[in-house]
Each structure stands twice: as C-alpha cells, then as structure tokens.
Design a protein around this motif. Structure first.
Motif, PDB file in Angstrom:
ATOM      1  N   PHE A  51      14.419 -20.559  18.555  1.00  0.00           N
ATOM      2  CA  PHE A  51      13.878 -20.094  19.829  1.00  0.00           C
ATOM      3  C   PHE A  51      12.461 -20.625  20.039  1.00  0.00           C
ATOM      4  N   LEU A  52      11.667 -20.641  18.986  1.00  0.00           N
ATOM      5  CA  LEU A  52      10.319 -21.200  19.090  1.00  0.00           C
ATOM      6  C   LEU A  52      10.376 -22.684  19.449  1.00  0.00           C
ATOM      7  N   GLU A  53      11.282 -23.400  18.825  1.00  0.00           N
ATOM      8  CA  GLU A  53      11.438 -24.814  19.141  1.00  0.00           C
ATOM      9  C   GLU A  53      11.928 -25.008  20.579  1.00  0.00           C
ATOM     10  N   ALA A  54      12.785 -24.118  21.036  1.00  0.00           N
ATOM     11  CA  ALA A  54      13.325 -24.230  22.398  1.00  0.00           C
ATOM     12  C   ALA A  54      12.226 -24.083  23.438  1.00  0.00           C
ATOM     13  N   VAL A  55      11.296 -23.150  23.208  1.00  0.00           N
ATOM     14  CA  VAL A  55      10.186 -22.968  24.150  1.00  0.00           C
ATOM     15  C   VAL A  55       9.308 -24.217  24.167  1.00  0.00           C
ATOM     16  N   LYS A 102      14.400 -12.372  21.473  1.00  0.00           N
ATOM     17  CA  LYS A 102      13.901 -13.538  20.736  1.00  0.00           C
ATOM     18  C   LYS A 102      13.212 -14.531  21.662  1.00  0.00           C
ATOM     19  N   LEU A 103      13.762 -14.732  22.863  1.00  0.00           N
ATOM     20  CA  LEU A 103      13.116 -15.644  23.798  1.00  0.00           C
ATOM     21  C   LEU A 103      11.799 -15.073  24.303  1.00  0.00           C
ATOM     22  N   LEU A 104      11.770 -13.767  24.563  1.00  0.00           N
ATOM     23  CA  LEU A 104      10.526 -13.129  24.983  1.00  0.00           C
ATOM     24  C   LEU A 104       9.436 -13.307  23.932  1.00  0.00           C
ATOM     25  N   CYS A 105       9.779 -13.028  22.693  1.00  0.00           N
ATOM     26  CA  CYS A 105       8.783 -13.129  21.621  1.00  0.00           C
ATOM     27  C   CYS A 105       8.339 -14.575  21.427  1.00  0.00           C
ATOM     28  N   ALA A 106       9.279 -15.511  21.515  1.00  0.00           N
ATOM     29  CA  ALA A 106       8.924 -16.915  21.357  1.00  0.00           C
ATOM     30  C   ALA A 106       7.999 -17.376  22.474  1.00  0.00           C
ATOM     31  N   ALA A 107       8.287 -16.940  23.707  1.00  0.00           N
ATOM     32  CA  ALA A 107       7.426 -17.315  24.833  1.00  0.00           C
ATOM     33  C   ALA A 107       6.039 -16.719  24.684  1.00  0.00           C
TER      34      ALA A 107
END
Length: 311
Positions: free
Chosen positions: A85-89, A120-125
């Motif tokens: 998810f971090l990589e996706a952002v 997970k997307l919220l936290c990564a963003a």
C-alpha cells in the motif's frame, strides 16, 4: 511498484468482482461522458505481478475516484501487505505528477471493506502525504440487526413520530424497475427536492439507464391512493443496500411519512441484507446538523467517509 494504464476489458479480467458496484467497469463506462477520459490502472510489483487496480476519471487537472458516484477507491487482486500500500501511494503520486494532475480518492465507509484496504490505504496516504491529505464526510448506515427492536433504537422524538405514522393508514409498495415504476418514484423525490431547494443531480433518464447496470430498487409509500414518499436504492455491495434518494412529497409531513418509510424499507430488506447505507449528511466535511439528527433519531450509526487528496 509501477502503474500501467490498461483497457476496460483487461481491467475486468484482472478485477472481475469489485468490492462495490461503483468500482465496476460497467458502472464507470455508463458514466464515461461525465469526465474527459477514464484511466483504468493496474499497479504491478517489481516482478510484474498485479497487486491493485483503480479507476479514475480525469477532469482538467484532477484525477478522481469516483468521478460520478458516492465513492470509489482501490481494488486488490488478493489481500495485500502494508508495504505494498505504501508503494502504491508512491506510484500514484508519480503517475499523477507525470501528467501534471492532482488526485482525489473518496473511499467507502468502513463497513464496505472486505479485506482491510480502506484502513491500509488511509494509513499509507497519511504516511506518504502528510496530515492534511484527508477529508471526512459524515455518512450514516442502519444495521439491519437492529430491526427486530426497531422502536428501541429510535430517539424519543422519532418514536413519537413513528407511533403517529402507524395510525395514518400508509401502504408500502415495491415498484418494478421499469420506466413506469422508476418515473413514479422519481416524481415524488423530484417534488421533495424542489420543495427544499436541493439539487437533484440525476435526471430521470440517468436513473433509468443506471437501473440497467445495477440492481436498483424503487419503493413508494401511499396514503389514500396518493404517493407521499419514495425510495431509490441500489444493491451497492454484497449484503448492503444504499439509499440514493428518499423523501416525502410536500404537504404530508403531519402524517410523519419518513419515519414510516424508513420502517417499511428496513423491514423489507432485513431478511436479505445486513446494512442499509443511508448516505452522507455533509458536504465537503461540513455537516447538515438537522439531517444528522434525523438519521441518528432513526437509530442509524455514523461511519465517516474519507477522501484522500494527493497534490
């Protein structure tokens, strides 16, 4: 992680069962005319393996998910780790920068989340884009497990209104999703919105065409043979029905049709679904307090609907 722009048919093959209807290719293609162009994206890891998918509509200098729906978000080929998810952002930031665009992603409330991708997307963003990248809207839902004790979950004011509505002699009708049934429900909703000065974003033709690609439901409440309240709803995900519009016609508020409409709608859905998503009660994060109070009075539960803003 790399992002590849692909054709709609390729996207369907990679993500055949999206987490909700608004991420489906059929829904987005129906609304294609509402943006300049659609970006169907697949996120691939260093070995070329597909990890995520996202559909964004471009309008000028902004990519939006959704571009014509209550929410959009990301899809997974299977549950993914935090690192992906971090990589996706990071990858999405790079993709947007390459075309000189910003990104806005409105995610569904948590109860749509089958596999933890919202959190997970919220936290990564938040990690990658900082604390100012998030906006929250007030969104309410009704757990249908409450329906067996409907009155117990009402506020005292709503309970009194509901008791009065029980004496009014309302009848509840499920309409067919054809032109006749849709137009009948639409006219009640149109009159309600017009009387309150609220915009009605969907035309009758919009509603009819959308009913061709989603499982749409239309219901009316009648009093002495006259339509006094109506619901337009979609089966938005497995076990979830979302109210798109509902409202009562002008001149009938003394009979408390909305409390009765909610009761009949919840009762109709209780045996086949688990949640009714009543939808937002705010605009750009600013709540309509009266609307919040009305929904809470019915026993609805607040679940924030987040928007990620990537500049």
């Amino acid at each position: 992680m790399n992002i590849e722009r692909i054709l709609p048919r390729e996207y369907v093959s990679l993500f055949p069962n999206p987490s909700h209807i608004y991420n489906s290719v059929s829904f987005n293609e129906l609304n294609r005319h509402k943006c300049d162009e659609i970006h169907y994206l697949v996120f691939r890891d260093g070995r070329g393996k597909a990890r995520f998918g996202m559909t964004l509509g471009q309008r000028g200098g902004c990519l939006r998910s959704p571009f014509s729906a209550p929410f959009g978000g990301i899809e997974q080929t299977r549950p993914q780790s935090v690192s992906f998810f971090l990589e996706a952002v990071d990858a999405l930031q790079g993709y947007a920068a390459d075309i000189s665009a910003g990104v806005e992603i409105t995610l569904p409330p948590w109860f749509y989340d089958r596999e933890g991708n919202v959190e997970k997307l919220l936290c990564a963003a938040r990690t990658k884009c900082g604390p100012n990248c998030l906006n929250l809207d007030y969104n309410y839902h009704y757990p249908l497990s409450y329906f067996g004790r409907f009155s117990d979950h009402l506020s005292s004011s709503a309970r009194n209104k509901f008791r009065n509505s029980e004496k009014s002699g309302f009848k509840f009708e499920i309409l067919r999703s054809d032109m006749s049934g849709i137009a009948r429900a639409y006219e009640v909703i149109r009159a309600n919105r017009e009387s309150h000065g609220y915009p009605l974003k969907m035309t009758l033709d919009d509603v009819v065409s959308t009913a061709g690609v989603v499982n749409a439901m239309f219901m009316v409440l009648t009093l002495k043979g006259e339509d006094v309240a109506a619901v337009q709803a979609y089966e938005s995900a497995d076990g979830i029905v979302q109210v798109i519009y509902w409202g009562d016609a002008p001149g009938f508020s003394e009979y408390r049709p909305m409390e009765q409409l909610a009761y009949r709608t919840f009762g109709y859905l209780a045996s086949s679904h688990r949640i009714v998503d009543i939808g937002p009660s705010s605009s750009d994060g600013i709540p309509s307090v009266g609307l919040c109070d009305f929904k809470e009075g019915l026993g609805c539960v607040l679940a924030p609907k987040p928007t990620i803003i990537i500049q």
